[in-house]
Design an enzyme around this catalytic site. Structure first.
Site, PDB file in Angstrom:
ATOM      1  N   ARG A 121       0.823  -1.209   0.000  1.00 39.27           N
ATOM      2  CA  ARG A 121       0.000   0.000   0.000  1.00 39.27           C
ATOM      3  C   ARG A 121       0.860   1.263   0.000  1.00 39.27           C
ATOM      4  O   ARG A 121       0.479   2.287  -0.576  1.00 39.27           O
ATOM      5  CB  ARG A 121      -0.948  -0.021   1.212  1.00 39.27           C
ATOM      6  CG  ARG A 121      -1.999  -1.117   1.142  1.00 39.27           C
ATOM      7  CD  ARG A 121      -2.684  -1.374   2.482  1.00 39.27           C
ATOM      8  NE  ARG A 121      -3.631  -0.347   2.828  1.00 39.27           N
ATOM      9  CZ  ARG A 121      -4.957  -0.521   2.873  1.00 39.27           C
ATOM     10  NH1 ARG A 121      -5.496  -1.698   2.560  1.00 39.27           N
ATOM     11  NH2 ARG A 121      -5.754   0.457   3.224  1.00 39.27           N
ATOM     12  N   GLU A 237     -13.345   0.070   1.402  1.00 42.53           N
ATOM     13  CA  GLU A 237     -12.677   0.969   2.344  1.00 42.53           C
ATOM     14  C   GLU A 237     -12.964   2.436   2.026  1.00 42.53           C
ATOM     15  O   GLU A 237     -13.218   2.801   0.878  1.00 42.53           O
ATOM     16  CB  GLU A 237     -11.152   0.759   2.291  1.00 42.53           C
ATOM     17  CG  GLU A 237     -10.690  -0.615   2.707  1.00 42.53           C
ATOM     18  CD  GLU A 237      -9.175  -0.737   2.701  1.00 42.53           C
ATOM     19  OE1 GLU A 237      -8.488   0.229   3.103  1.00 42.53           O
ATOM     20  OE2 GLU A 237      -8.670  -1.800   2.286  1.00 42.53           O
TER      21      GLU A 237
END
Length: 284
Positions: A121, A237
């Site tokens: 990420r 998310e």
């Protein structure tokens, strides 16, 4: 302008805009909402099947049904899970920080995520809606408690999960999605939401509230996620760039009386004190 029978001033918008060609009522209203501050939103939960636009600048509830949220759910909430031993530093700093920011300093407290995914990420995954913004530069939230990540923590047998302390010390920080977007827009923090796990290579993201319907809300709230499509949808998310303010945390959910007392004792005597609740239904 009237919303469910409540008259509110049109300032600061001036004249209420007409819908664009081929724009449905819901999209038009959400576009209008995004121009408002939180204090100017008297009530934003509507059953859109009961709404009609009867003249420019007027939205009228036809009545007869309980008003529900945005044709998706009641006022969407977002949830960040964290080990309780990080709560004091969050309160002291006044913010939750992104992994990118945390990596620049010594982390205070227990890290519960998977390092390989955190690195992905941070260094590989960017957002299509905000080119050059890495996922790891954002503070992540789920749209539900009792996440799949929490299940992995509960089981404690995933080879990439170094944390083995179980779910009891994990607390849920709950905030309101629309208030968060409002704050982000006012403070220049970019934001987006994903339709699945933002740690995977194939996720899609959006930065338009009018597209929240693209989230699979049934999957988000499902407690049965053996089906791959449900498992992916449940991991949608919300991401906010750099930081998230402590002042926007509305509620803290915990799993035991012991952790409840710890949280209450850590909250400041002056300033923001979110509601603390025992929520066994948020845990495995």
């Amino acid at each position: 302008m009237w919303i469910t029978g409540v008259k509110i001033p049109c300032q600061p918008w001036g004249n209420v805009p007409e819908p664009c060609p081929n724009e449905n009522e819901k999209t038009w209203f959400l576009r209008l909402i995004q121009k408002c501050s939180t204090s100017q939103r008297p009530y934003m939960d509507f059953d859109w099947s009961k709404m009609e636009k009867n003249q420019p600048g007027r939205v009228k509830n036809k009545g007869g049904a309980k008003v529900l949220g945005m044709a998706r759910q009641e006022q969407p909430k977002i949830y960040h899970i964290v080990h309780i031993d990080r709560l004091s530093s969050i309160i002291a700093d006044g913010y939750l920080w992104s992994d990118a920011r945390i990596a620049q300093n010594t982390a205070k407290g227990t890290v519960i995520g998977m390092n390989t995914i955190k690195q992905r990420r941070l260094n590989e995954l960017t957002l299509a809606s905000h080119p050059h913004l890495y996922v790891g530069e954002c503070v992540p939230f789920y749209f539900c408690p009792r996440s799949i990540m929490l299940y992995l923590i509960f089981r404690g047998n995933h080879q990439e999960l170094s944390y083995r302390g179980g779910q009891e010390p994990i607390i849920h920080l709950e905030a309101d999605l629309l208030s968060t977007v409002d704050w982000a827009n006012q403070n220049g923090n970019r934001w987006a939401f994903t339709l699945s796990n933002a740690g995977a290579y194939y996720f899609e993201d959006r930065c338009d509230l009018a597209r929240l319907d693209e989230i699979d809300w049934q999957a988000v709230h499902s407690n049965q996620w053996s089906e791959p499509s449900v498992k992916e949808g449940k991991q949608a998310e919300f991401l906010i760039e750099r930081c998230f303010p402590w002042q926007l945390i509305d509620r803290i959910g915990v799993n035991s009386e012991y952790v409840y007392r710890q949280v209450v004792n850590k909250l400041p005597t002056i300033g923001r004190r979110p509601q603390v609740e025992m929520r066994k239904d948020w845990y495995y």
